[in-house]
Design a protein around this motif. Structure first.
Motif, short mmCIF file in Angstrom:
data_model
loop_
_atom_site.label_atom_id
_atom_site.label_comp_id
_atom_site.label_asym_id
_atom_site.label_seq_id
_atom_site.Cartn_x
_atom_site.Cartn_y
_atom_site.Cartn_z
N UNK A 244 0.85 -1.19 0.00
CA UNK A 244 0.00 0.00 0.00
C UNK A 244 0.88 1.24 0.00
N UNK A 245 0.63 2.12 -0.93
CA UNK A 245 1.37 3.39 -0.99
C UNK A 245 0.38 4.53 -1.14
N UNK A 246 0.76 5.70 -0.69
CA UNK A 246 -0.07 6.88 -0.81
C UNK A 246 0.52 7.81 -1.87
N UNK A 247 -0.24 8.04 -2.92
CA UNK A 247 0.24 8.90 -4.01
C UNK A 247 0.11 10.37 -3.67
N UNK A 248 -0.54 10.69 -2.55
CA UNK A 248 -0.69 12.09 -2.18
C UNK A 248 0.58 12.67 -1.57
#
Length: 213
Positions: A4-8
């Motif tokens: 899981x990664x956050x592109x924000x």
């Protein structure tokens, strides 16, 4: 296994962000004297806490809208929501208070929560619209001739022009007040849904569930 990664969070720069006053930017534009970076850092710290309170009160506004939706139970909830979003929070508080009064639930406990809601919102408005200024404690006309010079940050309400000292501890208390208010309103909502007739058109929101069939 899923990663899981956050592109924000895409800013790779480690340069700290600062909040500058208009005077700071004016000084920088003309390059006449150096900016006081200690003052900039303090302003930034205060503004960060101001922002936390503003966002926390925004969550309270969302809950208030859901309470109004639940009590009014309009045929077209989307139209009501569009109407609420065009109003400032003051008229929405009045609307909620009138709804409680119309169903006989504006008791001292409910009135106390509404009073606290008005107080927290009023404080939020001062923080979001107020102007920060740094000055010696007691003002520029009372500078000590020796010893320690104490400085204080003041916030000036744009509407009333009233000035008051602002502190990091005070802002922490303001944030805790907003969190406590939200919790209190949520507890009130849990009690409310047990006392009023189940709505027909309310389909549930973030905080209030749709009535069981």
């Amino acid at each position: 296994m899923m990663m899981i990664t956050s592109v924000s969070f895409d800013d790779d720069s480690d340069e700290p962000l600062q909040v500058f006053s208009g005077n700071d930017l004016l000084i920088n534009h003309y390059g006449e004297i150096d900016i006081d970076w200690h003052e900039v850092a303090e302003r930034t710290a205060l503004d960060e806490r101001r922002g936390l309170i503003v966002l926390q009160v925004g969550v309270i506004e969302d809950l208030l809208d859901e309470l109004i939706q639940y009590l009014e139970d309009p045929d077209d909830p989307e139209s009501l929501q569009a109407e609420l979003e065009k109003q400032t929070i003051g008229p929405r508080i009045e609307r909620f208070q009138s709804l409680l009064q119309s169903i006989g639930l504006l008791d001292p406990g409910a009135q106390s929560r509404i009073t606290e809601l008005r107080r927290v919102v009023s404080r939020r408005n001062v923080l979001v619209h107020g102007i920060l200024a740094l000055r010696p404690v007691g003002g520029w006309n009372r500078l000590p001739v020796s010893g320690e010079l104490e400085l204080e940050w003041l916030i000036c309400d744009r509407r009333t022009h009233i000035r008051e000292r602002i502190t990091t501890r005070g802002l922490r208390d303001d944030l805790y007040d907003a969190i406590g208010l939200f919790t209190g309103l949520l507890e009130f909502a849990e009690m409310l849904v047990q006392l009023v007739p189940a709505p027909v058109n309310f389909c549930g929101g973030h905080y209030l569930a749709a009535p069981s069939p």
